[in-house]
Design an enzyme around this catalytic site. Structure first.
Site, mmCIF file in Angstrom:
data_model
loop_
_atom_site.group_PDB
_atom_site.id
_atom_site.type_symbol
_atom_site.label_atom_id
_atom_site.label_comp_id
_atom_site.label_asym_id
_atom_site.label_seq_id
_atom_site.Cartn_x
_atom_site.Cartn_y
_atom_site.Cartn_z
ATOM 1 N N GLU A 170 0.811 -1.223 0.000
ATOM 2 C CA GLU A 170 0.000 0.000 0.000
ATOM 3 C C GLU A 170 0.844 1.272 0.000
ATOM 4 O O GLU A 170 0.683 2.149 0.857
ATOM 5 C CB GLU A 170 -0.997 -0.035 1.175
ATOM 6 C CG GLU A 170 -1.891 -1.271 1.100
ATOM 7 C CD GLU A 170 -2.957 -1.348 2.175
ATOM 8 O OE1 GLU A 170 -2.920 -0.542 3.127
ATOM 9 O OE2 GLU A 170 -3.834 -2.229 2.068
ATOM 10 N N ASP A 220 -0.699 -3.799 -3.612
ATOM 11 C CA ASP A 220 -1.571 -2.637 -3.378
ATOM 12 C C ASP A 220 -3.030 -2.955 -3.679
ATOM 13 O O ASP A 220 -3.330 -3.998 -4.248
ATOM 14 C CB ASP A 220 -1.106 -1.426 -4.189
ATOM 15 C CG ASP A 220 -1.153 -0.144 -3.366
ATOM 16 O OD1 ASP A 220 -2.206 0.139 -2.764
ATOM 17 O OD2 ASP A 220 -0.135 0.581 -3.331
ATOM 18 N N GLU A 288 -5.096 -11.036 -2.380
ATOM 19 C CA GLU A 288 -6.023 -10.975 -1.233
ATOM 20 C C GLU A 288 -7.479 -10.991 -1.696
ATOM 21 O O GLU A 288 -8.317 -10.245 -1.190
ATOM 22 C CB GLU A 288 -5.759 -9.701 -0.412
ATOM 23 C CG GLU A 288 -4.326 -9.559 0.040
ATOM 24 C CD GLU A 288 -4.062 -8.333 0.917
ATOM 25 O OE1 GLU A 288 -5.024 -7.745 1.435
ATOM 26 O OE2 GLU A 288 -2.884 -7.975 1.076
HETATM 27 C C1 XIL Z 1 -6.462 -7.351 7.456
HETATM 28 C C2 XIL Z 1 -6.784 -8.591 8.294
HETATM 29 O O1 XIL Z 1 -7.554 -9.464 7.503
HETATM 30 C C3 XIL Z 1 -7.538 -8.190 9.532
HETATM 31 O O2 XIL Z 1 -7.722 -9.306 10.390
HETATM 32 C C4 XIL Z 1 -6.789 -7.093 10.280
HETATM 33 O O3 XIL Z 1 -7.569 -6.657 11.365
HETATM 34 C C5 XIL Z 1 -6.473 -5.931 9.373
HETATM 35 O O4 XIL Z 1 -5.771 -6.391 8.226
HETATM 36 N N1 XIL Z 1 -4.896 -5.329 3.040
HETATM 37 C C6 XIL Z 1 -3.867 -6.102 3.527
HETATM 38 C C7 XIL Z 1 -4.136 -7.081 4.604
HETATM 39 O O5 XIL Z 1 -2.767 -6.046 2.977
HETATM 40 O O6 XIL Z 1 -3.019 -7.269 5.440
HETATM 41 C C8 XIL Z 1 -5.339 -6.683 5.441
HETATM 42 O O7 XIL Z 1 -5.626 -7.723 6.379
HETATM 43 C C9 XIL Z 1 -6.516 -6.416 4.534
HETATM 44 C C10 XIL Z 1 -6.216 -5.267 3.602
#
Ligand code: XIL
Length: 385
Positions: A170, A220, A288
């Protein structure tokens, strides 16, 4: 992978195909994700890409349904929270390797791939990196040294064991342009060459020195729909690749929702993949993936899962995986990781609206295979025939 498991997965896939041809595409057996007879998601897509999930080490209890699901359905794993800077390096002299060690051990036993998430990020990162004992912001030199030490220690510990690292996460602001993070503010234009993303350059160079064989990703969000963010990312990575910074790929998080547009995503990926002109091996990874049942601006906590809604949701999932197949066949992509493996424990039950019941994944809260899961198995079958 154990031979017995391969055999049962092959049989399960054959059963699902038979069910398909004899009953039509909407009828599928009622199965749980850990059932012997259930198909395997990662095996279904193995000719195109790996399929992975975020998980927690609490899932790794020998003989549990959770661990059976992970072994059977996925072949890439990343820790949802336990390998972030606040968990792994909470204070300057303390490193916690236990969680990622446990995942690596599991992956070695079952022949799986590990993604390390994440080395440098503005979020879930402890303050000690940025402040001295008196509470003053540290100098660029100090922060660079701390970052190098952090990356070198962690990546060296997992040399040859963690296959892919999200080196920085990010780095872009919501509307394009670089994120005004502490990393960016303090390190700035460290080498004086006019650009201000030197913390990213140093992070990648340091990670590469620690493990030259690991794949290094810049990760990102919103790249799949925002052209501004895509172009900023493209320009920044292009300039770094031209300088010889060892970046192997861009991670698209893909926290998407029901308003997702496949064509916009394809356009943006085409922009990013122009980077292959500089490095033919450059890739994207889907890091993700989840598909929220709520539009971004929707504040409600419940959604009615009508037949019509479920049909729309399943066909969107299928279109998305069909797009991934195209990306794979174009040589863009070899890994799709979902942010969680069941609706009961998705972070989207509390973000961006707390107390929500979301259903963004392929396995429901009782670990039953959802119709969206079956739409992907059908897709894989149709595409491979
Ligand atoms: C999130 C987790 O899923 C949650 O449990 C935590 O509270 C916050 O982070 N982008 C990312 C991840 O790169 O690391 C994030 O994960 C979601 C958004």
């Amino acid at each position: 992978m154990k031979p017995k498991r391969i055999l049962s997965a092959v049989i399960a896939f054959a059963i699902s195909v038979t069910a398909l041809t004899s009953c039509g595409s909407t009828s599928h057996p009622d199965l749980y994700a850990y059932d012997e007879d259930a198909p395997s998601l990662y095996e279904a897509f193995s000719q195109w890409f790996k399929v992975g999930t975020a998980m927690n080490t609490s899932d790794l209890v020998e003989g549990s349904e959770e661990m059976e699901i992970l072994i059977k359905q996925y072949n890439v794993f990343t820790l949802e929270n336990e390998s972030k800077p606040d968990a792994m390096h909470p204070s300057e002299d303390v490193y916690n390797f236990d969680a990622l060690d446990k995942l690596v051990e599991f992956a070695n036993e079952y022949d799986k791939t590990v993604r390390g998430h994440v080395l440098v990020w503005h979020s879930q990162c402890p303050d000690w990196f940025f402040y001295d004992d008196d509470g003053n912001t540290v100098s660029a030199d100090v922060l660079v040294e701390r970052m190098k030490e952090h990356i070198t220690t962690i990546v060296s510990h997992y040399k040859g064991e963690v296959d892919v690292w999200d080196v920085v996460n990010e780095t872009l602001g919501d509307n394009g342009g670089l994120r005004d993070s502490m990393w960016y503010q303090i390190i700035g234009d460290y080498d004086g060459d006019g650009d201000k993303y030197d913390y990213i350059e140093i992070a990648f160079t340091t990670a590469h020195e620690a493990d030259p064989d690991a794949r290094l990703i810049i990760n990102d969000y919103n790249l799949e729909w925002s052209e501004d963010r895509t172009i900023t990312m493209y320009m920044m990575v292009k300039s770094m690749l031209e300088e010889g910074i060892p970046i192997d790929g861009i991670g698209l998080q893909m926290h998407i929702d029901i308003d997702f547009d496949v064509e916009t995503c394809k356009n943006n990926v085409e922009i990013l993949m122009k980077l292959k002109e500089i490095d033919p091996d450059f890739v994207i990874e889907i890091t993700e993936l989840d598909l929220s049942c709520f539009s971004w601006s929707d504040q409600s906590t419940e959604v009615e899962l009508t037949d019509e809604f479920v049909e729309m949701f399943d066909s969107l999932y299928s279109d998305i995986f069909e797009m991934f197949i195209e990306f794979s066949e174009a040589g863009y992509l070899d890994s799709v990781v979902m942010w969680g493996y069941n609706d009961g424990s998705t972070w989207l039950n509390s973000y961006p609206v707390s107390g929500r019941t979301n259903h963004p994944l392929l396995i429901d809260e009782d670990y039953k295979l959802k119709s969206a899961y079956w739409s992907l198995i059908d897709l894989a079958q149709a595409k491979s025939s």
